[in-house]
Design a protein around this motif. Structure first.
Motif, mmCIF file in Angstrom:
data_model
loop_
_atom_site.group_PDB
_atom_site.id
_atom_site.type_symbol
_atom_site.label_atom_id
_atom_site.label_comp_id
_atom_site.label_asym_id
_atom_site.label_seq_id
_atom_site.Cartn_x
_atom_site.Cartn_y
_atom_site.Cartn_z
ATOM 1 N N LEU A 292 24.949 -13.554 8.169
ATOM 2 C CA LEU A 292 24.304 -14.849 7.951
ATOM 3 C C LEU A 292 23.963 -14.982 6.472
ATOM 4 N N LYS B 216 23.606 -20.344 14.301
ATOM 5 C CA LYS B 216 22.740 -19.190 14.033
ATOM 6 C C LYS B 216 22.581 -18.430 15.359
ATOM 7 N N THR C 257 21.981 -17.231 3.933
ATOM 8 C CA THR C 257 20.919 -18.245 4.113
ATOM 9 C C THR C 257 20.646 -19.104 2.878
ATOM 10 N N LEU D 150 24.939 -24.668 12.582
ATOM 11 C CA LEU D 150 24.889 -24.589 11.111
ATOM 12 C C LEU D 150 25.995 -25.438 10.494
ATOM 13 N N SER E 152 23.423 -15.934 -1.051
ATOM 14 C CA SER E 152 22.717 -15.143 -0.032
ATOM 15 C C SER E 152 21.213 -15.390 -0.102
ATOM 16 N N ASP E 153 20.716 -15.761 -1.294
ATOM 17 C CA ASP E 153 19.260 -15.977 -1.384
ATOM 18 C C ASP E 153 18.997 -16.891 -2.575
ATOM 19 N N GLY F 146 22.496 -21.252 1.341
ATOM 20 C CA GLY F 146 23.174 -22.555 1.250
ATOM 21 C C GLY F 146 24.407 -22.503 0.362
ATOM 22 N N HIS G 265 20.863 -14.821 17.325
ATOM 23 C CA HIS G 265 19.780 -13.818 17.217
ATOM 24 C C HIS G 265 20.149 -12.601 18.055
ATOM 25 N N TYR H 292 19.292 -11.799 12.619
ATOM 26 C CA TYR H 292 19.999 -13.081 12.726
ATOM 27 C C TYR H 292 21.393 -12.957 12.112
ATOM 28 N N TRP H 293 22.368 -13.577 12.750
ATOM 29 C CA TRP H 293 23.764 -13.588 12.289
ATOM 30 C C TRP H 293 24.280 -15.004 12.394
ATOM 31 N N ALA H 294 25.507 -15.215 11.897
ATOM 32 C CA ALA H 294 26.182 -16.513 12.058
ATOM 33 C C ALA H 294 27.290 -16.323 13.088
#
Ligand SMILES: Cc1ccc2c(c1)c1c3c(c(C)cc1n2CCCN)C(=O)NC3=O
Length: 278
Positions: A95, A29, A97, A19, A148-149, A99, A31, A38-40
């Motif tokens: 995570l 990323k 996601t 990432l 986050s979204d 951006g 799993h 999913y996590w970072a």
């Protein structure tokens, strides 16, 4: 010395795509095998001994983990797990996601002040919470403010990357020359003792960019940028600020103040008329 899980991270997580990556850290990323979540995963190379220059100092990393364990807040990324094997430590983080905030803004024609205020209010709530626990981020910049979204009508802000963060103990004097030139406060450049006020300078710079797309102190070289910061060389160029409210400019002016003691705190920012109209 903190002890992290000695198990192999791959026994619990399937390692996925890269990432992001930096000097001694790579974010991938991951799993979670047991839950499918999913996590970072932040993979960090740790120095084998104090003489080595390769890798991160373990004490520095223990401070990052301690800080992340301390701050649980809706606008701050959470830490789930820490693994250590040989010369590598892996932080398993929430995570995010949506951006980076600035990529989100770059894709919009222009950002309404009301939208900027909504983002700034969330950033200030996360920062205010950290500062209330005497923790400073010390690397606030657009890359470390994520969504986050991004498709949600009101995207949720998450502050990430506490690699330069510091928790102040009573009477603690802390100096650091780290940070990204465009966003660092004058006292960082002149190596004076730092405080949470250094984050508030960065908030002033980020707000300036959010509203104009321009970076207030950026020069052609890092040296020129640092010189502009020290001599407070910035302006609200009419070409870029003609549609910006005087309240917004007042908010920025009360953060880009050379004396850290005179800068607005996060709590004072949340009460400023630009953020909280009377
Ligand atoms: C989907 C995505 C893409 C890039 C990501 C991340 C997530 C990310 C994350 C984190 C960090 C420290 C860096 C990250 N990066 C690297 C770039 C951050 N500016 C993190 O703590 N959670 C993330 O999701």
């Amino acid at each position: 010395m903190a002890v992290f899980k000695p198990e192999n991270v791959e026994d619990f997580y399937e390692i996925g795509e890269v990432l992001g990556s930096g000097h001694f850290a790579q974010v991938r990323k991951v799993h979670e095998r047991a839950t499918g979540t999913y996590w970072a995963g932040k993979f960090l190379k740790i120095r084998k001994n104090t003489c080595s220059r390769l890798g991160l100092d373990r004490t520095r990393l223990e401070e990052e983990v301690d800080i992340l364990h301390t701050i649980q807040h809706p606008n701050i990324v959470t830490l789930k797990d820490v693994f250590e094997s040989r010369a590598e430590v892996v932080l398993v983080l929430e995570l995010v996601t949506g951006g980076e905030l600035f990529d989100f803004i770059a894709e919009k024609e222009n950002l309404l002040e009301s939208e900027a205020i909504e983002f700034m209010e969330q950033i200030l709530k996360g920062l205010g919470f950290m500062h209330s626990k005497n923790i400073a981020h010390f690397d606030l910049k657009p890359e470390n403010i994520m969504l986050s979204d991004r498709v949600a009508p009101h995207p949720n802000i998450k502050l990430i990357d506490f690699g330069l963060a510091h928790r102040f103990q009573q009477g603690d004097e802390y100096r650091s020359s780290s940070g990204t030139p465009q966003y660092i406060a004058p006292e960082v450049i002149t190596s004076e003792p730092l405080s949470t006020a250094a984050d508030m300078w960065s908030i002033g710079v980020i707000t300036f960019i959010l509203l104009s797309g321009l970076s207030p102190f950026q020069g052609d070289t890092d040296d020129e940028t640092l010189r502009n910061i020290i001599i407070m060389n910035y302006e609200f160029a009419a070409q870029y600020f003609s549609m910006t409210s005087s309240m917004a400019k007042d908010f920025i002016q009360k953060l880009l103040v050379k004396d850290p003691n005179e800068r607005m705190t996060a709590e004072e920012c949340l009460l400023h008329p630009w953020i909280k109209p009377i």
